[in-house]
Design an enzyme around this catalytic site. Structure first.
Site, PDB file in Angstrom:
ATOM      1  N   TYR A 249       0.854  -1.195   0.000  1.00 32.31           N
ATOM      2  CA  TYR A 249       0.000   0.000   0.000  1.00 32.31           C
ATOM      3  C   TYR A 249       0.891   1.247   0.000  1.00 32.31           C
ATOM      4  O   TYR A 249       0.723   2.142  -0.835  1.00 32.31           O
ATOM      5  CB  TYR A 249      -0.910  -0.010   1.240  1.00 32.31           C
ATOM      6  CG  TYR A 249      -1.594   1.312   1.458  1.00 32.31           C
ATOM      7  CD1 TYR A 249      -2.585   1.747   0.589  1.00 32.31           C
ATOM      8  CD2 TYR A 249      -1.247   2.137   2.530  1.00 32.31           C
ATOM      9  CE1 TYR A 249      -3.212   2.973   0.774  1.00 32.31           C
ATOM     10  CE2 TYR A 249      -1.863   3.358   2.723  1.00 32.31           C
ATOM     11  CZ  TYR A 249      -2.845   3.768   1.842  1.00 32.31           C
ATOM     12  OH  TYR A 249      -3.456   4.982   2.019  1.00 32.31           O
TER      13      TYR A 249
HETATM   14  O1  LIG Z   1      -2.093   7.087   7.874  1.00 30.90           O
HETATM   15  C1  LIG Z   1      -2.215   6.400   6.879  1.00 30.90           C
HETATM   16  O2  LIG Z   1      -1.574   6.668   5.884  1.00 30.90           O
HETATM   17  C2  LIG Z   1      -3.100   5.191   6.838  1.00 30.90           C
HETATM   18  O3  LIG Z   1      -3.927   5.177   7.996  1.00 30.90           O
HETATM   19  C3  LIG Z   1      -4.692   4.029   8.160  1.00 30.90           C
HETATM   20  O4  LIG Z   1      -3.829   2.936   8.400  1.00 30.90           O
HETATM   21  P1  LIG Z   1      -3.506   2.564   9.896  1.00 30.90           P
HETATM   22  O5  LIG Z   1      -2.766   3.648  10.574  1.00 30.90           O
HETATM   23  O6  LIG Z   1      -2.886   1.220   9.857  1.00 30.90           O
HETATM   24  O7  LIG Z   1      -4.968   2.545  10.560  1.00 30.90           O
HETATM   25  P2  LIG Z   1      -5.815   1.359  11.208  1.00 30.90           P
HETATM   26  O8  LIG Z   1      -5.984   0.256  10.272  1.00 30.90           O
HETATM   27  O9  LIG Z   1      -7.039   1.960  11.776  1.00 30.90           O
HETATM   28  O10 LIG Z   1      -4.864   0.870  12.410  1.00 30.90           O
HETATM   29  C4  LIG Z   1      -4.553   1.737  13.491  1.00 30.90           C
HETATM   30  C5  LIG Z   1      -3.693   1.024  14.491  1.00 30.90           C
HETATM   31  O11 LIG Z   1      -4.461  -0.031  15.080  1.00 30.90           O
HETATM   32  C6  LIG Z   1      -3.729  -1.253  14.994  1.00 30.90           C
HETATM   33  N1  LIG Z   1      -4.692  -2.348  14.831  1.00 30.90           N
HETATM   34  C7  LIG Z   1      -5.410  -2.471  13.698  1.00 30.90           C
HETATM   35  C8  LIG Z   1      -6.330  -3.474  13.558  1.00 30.90           C
HETATM   36  C9  LIG Z   1      -6.499  -4.393  14.586  1.00 30.90           C
HETATM   37  O12 LIG Z   1      -7.322  -5.344  14.511  1.00 30.90           O
HETATM   38  N2  LIG Z   1      -5.765  -4.255  15.716  1.00 30.90           N
HETATM   39  C10 LIG Z   1      -4.853  -3.240  15.865  1.00 30.90           C
HETATM   40  O13 LIG Z   1      -4.208  -3.156  16.928  1.00 30.90           O
HETATM   41  C11 LIG Z   1      -2.794  -1.092  13.821  1.00 30.90           C
HETATM   42  O14 LIG Z   1      -1.679  -1.915  13.986  1.00 30.90           O
HETATM   43  C12 LIG Z   1      -2.459   0.396  13.910  1.00 30.90           C
HETATM   44  O15 LIG Z   1      -1.394   0.569  14.791  1.00 30.90           O
HETATM   45  C13 LIG Z   1      -5.544   3.772   6.938  1.00 30.90           C
HETATM   46  O16 LIG Z   1      -6.199   2.539   7.025  1.00 30.90           O
HETATM   47  C14 LIG Z   1      -4.753   3.850   5.656  1.00 30.90           C
HETATM   48  O17 LIG Z   1      -5.633   3.736   4.562  1.00 30.90           O
HETATM   49  C15 LIG Z   1      -4.048   5.165   5.665  1.00 30.90           C
HETATM   50  O18 LIG Z   1      -3.405   5.469   4.511  1.00 30.90           O
END
Ligand SMILES: O=C(O)[C@H]1O[C@H](OP(=O)(O)OP(=O)(O)OC[C@H]2O[C@@H](n3ccc(=O)[nH]c3=O)[C@H](O)[C@@H]2O)[C@H](O)[C@@H](O)[C@@H]1O
Length: 438
Positions: A249
Site C-alpha cells: 500500500y
Molecule cells: O495514515 C495512513 O496513511 C493510513 O492510515 C490508516 O492505516 P492505519 O494507521 O494502519 O490505521 P488502522 O488500520 O485503523 O490501524 C490503526 C492502528 O491499530 C492497529 N490495529 C489495527 C487493527 C487491529 O485489529 N488491531 C490493531 O491493533 C494497527 O496496527 C495500527 O497501529 C488507513 O487505514 C490507511 O488507509 C491510511 O493510509
C-alpha cells in the site's frame, strides 16, 4: 505459374502431386502426406472458428458495456453541468468559485470534502466505483447524503479513460480532488492487484485525462503517512526519507508521488500531494481499527490489539476528519494553476507535498479506553505481537509546512473526535447491539 500458397495449402485435400510417384513407398508417402494435409486444413478451420468466436465475444462484451453504461446522454450531461456549477454569491470575497471533480466521492474523505465544497458554494461532481472493499451500502448512503445537497456522483471507475474524457468534455473543471484509491495497509497482502489497479493504473489514467483537458485542472490528491515506512526520525517531516515502504500500500502511494511528479514536470500539471495520518470520524471506513473495535465492543466480541517489539504499544497520529477537510480545501484554494494546454507544457507549475496529521500520537490501548468510555462498554481485548503485515510501530506528523502554506491547524483531539464518531455510529447503526450488519 503456381503461387507459393498453392504449394503450401493445396486447395483439394489428397490431390497433392508427388514427383516420380509410382513405388509403394511413394504411395504411402502420398497417403501420409494427404492425411497430414487434411488434418492441417481441419486445424486451420478450427483456428478460424475460434478466432471468429472470440471476436464475436469481444464485440458482444464491448457493446454490452456500451449499452449498459450508467453514464452518457443529454439528461446525464445536464445533471453533471448543474452539479459542477459554482453557486457562490456574486462579488463573494472568496471569488467566483471552483468546479471540482472529486474522485472517490462516496468514500469517507471524499464525501466530507464534497459536502464542504458544496456548502461554501463550489461546484462539485463526484465519481466513485462503489467497490465492495467494505460495505457498499455505506457508500450508497454517503451518495444519498451528497445528492440531497445537490452533488451528483457518477458511478464509474477512474480506470475508464473514456468516461473521464467525457466528463472533461462536459465541464471545464478547475480542480480535481483525487481521493479514489485502494486503502488499507494490511489488505495489500490479500489482494495486491487491487492496489496496482487503483493506486497506480487508475492514477495514471486520471492524470492522462487531466493532462489532455483544456484548461488543465490543478490536482490535489491523497498520498499517505505510510510513505514514511521504516523512517524512525520523529516527527515525520516532508524532507525525511520515503524510500523504505513497509507495505505494498505504502509503495503504491510513494509510486503515486513519483508519477505525479513526472506529470508535473512534463505537462505542467499543478500537483499537491497530501500525506494523511490515520483519518477517523463520522461516516468513516469500517475496515479501520477505531471503527471495527466499536462494532466488536458493542457486539460483545473480542478485539485484537497489536503490540510492537519489546511490549511497546503501537501509536498513531490519529487525525479528525474535519481537520483533514480543512487541509484539503486549503490545498485546493492555494493550488496554483496548471500551465499546459492540449498536452503541452507552457511553463513550470507547482509541485507540493504536505503532511496532514494531528501532531499528537496516541497509543492503540489508549484509543480502546477512550472508546470504552464513550460506549460505556468494556472491551474484550486480545493482545498479540504485531504480525509482519506491513504495519509500522508509530506515526507522528510535523505539520509546520502545511501550517505555513495552507493555514492548516488541527483543532480536534482524539477524545473529542471519537465522541462525535460514537454519536454518529449509534445514530447510523442503531442503539441496540449489532442491530445492523456491517
Ligand atoms: O495514515 C495512513 O496513511 C493510513 O492510515 C490508516 O492505516 P492505519 O494507521 O494502519 O490505521 P488502522 O488500520 O485503523 O490501524 C490503526 C492502528 O491499530 C492497529 N490495529 C489495527 C487493527 C487491529 O485489529 N488491531 C490493531 O491493533 C494497527 O496496527 C495500527 O497501529 C488507513 O487505514 C490507511 O488507509 C491510511 O493510509
Amino acid at each position: 505459374m503456381r503461387a507459393l500458397e498453392d504449394d503450401l495449402f493445396p486447395s483439394t485435400p489428397g490431390k497433392v502431386k508427388i514427383e516420380r510417384a509410382g513405388g509403394a513407398m511413394n504411395r504411402q508417402l502420398h497417403r501420409c502426406f494427404a492425411s497430414t494435409s487434411t488434418m492441417f486444413l481441419w486445424a486451420l478451420f478450427l483456428v478460424a472458428m475460434t478466432a471468429s468466436y472470440l471476436s464475436f465475444q469481444s464485440f458482444v462484451d464491448t457493446s454490452s458495456k456500451y449499452f449498459a453504461a450508467s453514464w452518457g446522454g443529454l439528461h446525464w450531461e445536464r445533471q453533471i453541468r448543474a452539479s459542477a456549477a459554482p453557486r457562490r454569491p456574486p462579488g463573494s470575497a472568496a471569488g467566483a468559485g471552483m468546479s471540482v471533480l472529486v474522485t472517490g466521492a462516496s468514500g469517507f474523505v471524499g464525501a466530507h470534502c464534497s459536502l464542504a465544497l458544496r456548502k461554501r458554494g463550489d461546484g462539485v461532481v463526484g465519481i466513485d466505483n462503489f467497490n465492495a472493499y467494505y460495505d457498499p451500502s455505506l457508500k450508497k448512503a454517503r451518495k444519498a447524503l451528497l445528492s440531497s445537497h445537490g452533488v451528483f456522483v457518477v458511478e464509474g471507475d477512474i480506470n475508464d479513460g473514456r468516461l473521464l474524457a467525457k466528463l472533461f468534455d462536459v465541464v471545464p473543471f478547475t480542480h480535481v480532488l483525487h481521493l479514489a484509491a485502494q486503502a488499507g495497509v494490511r489488505y495489500a497482502m490479500e489482494n495486491p492487484a487491487s492496489y496496482v489497479h487503483s493506486n497506480v493504473a487508475g492514477l495514471v489514467t486520471l492524470l492522462e485525462a487531466c493532462k489532455n483537458a483544456d484548461p488543465q485542472p490543478a490536482i490535489v490528491w491523497a498520498s499517505s503517512s505510510s510513505v514514511y515506512g521504516l523512517n524512525d526520525k520523529v516527527p515525520f517531516s516532508e524532507s525525511h526519507r520515503t524510500d523504505q515502504p513497509a507495505s505494498l500500500y505504502a509503495a503504491t502511494k510513494k509510486a503515486g508521488e513519483e508519477i505525479t511528479h513526472s506529470y508535473n514536470h512534463i505537462y505542467g500539471l499543478s500537483i499537491t500531494g497530501l500525506r494523511f495520518f490515520t483519518v477517523y470520524g463520522p461516516w468513516g471506513r469500517p475496515d479501520m481499527a477505531y471503527f471495527s473495535f466499536t462494532r466488536n465492543i458493542l457486539q460483545g466480541k473480542p478485539i485484537t490489539v497489536y503490540r510492537g517489539k519489546n511490549h511497546v504499544d503501537l501509536a498513531r497520529d490519529f487525525t479528525y476528519i474535519d481537520d483533514i477537510v480543512k487541509g484539503c480545501l486549503g490545498s485546493l484554494d492555494t493550488a496554483g494553476r496548471s500551465t499546459g494546454t492540449g498536452g503541452k507544457k507552457r511553463g513550470p507549475a507547482p509541485y507540493r507535498i504536505f503532511n496532514l496529521g494531528n501532531t499528537s500520537p496516541v497509543t492503540v490501548p489508549t484509543l480502546v479506553s477512550i472508546l470504552e468510555k464513550h460506549l460505556r462498554v468494556k472491551a474484550k481485548k486480545h493482545v498479540v505481537e504485531m504480525p509482519g503485515n506491513g504495519d509500522v510501530p508509530f506515526t507522528h506528523a510535523n505539520i509546520s509546512l502545511a501550517r505555513q502554506q495552507l493555514g492548516y491547524k488541527p483543532t480536534t483531539n482524539l477524545d473529542a473526535g471519537l465522541k462525535k464518531f460514537v454519536k454518529w455510529y449509534l445514530s447510523y447503526y442503531g442503539y441496540t447491539r449489532g442491530s445492523k450488519n456491517l
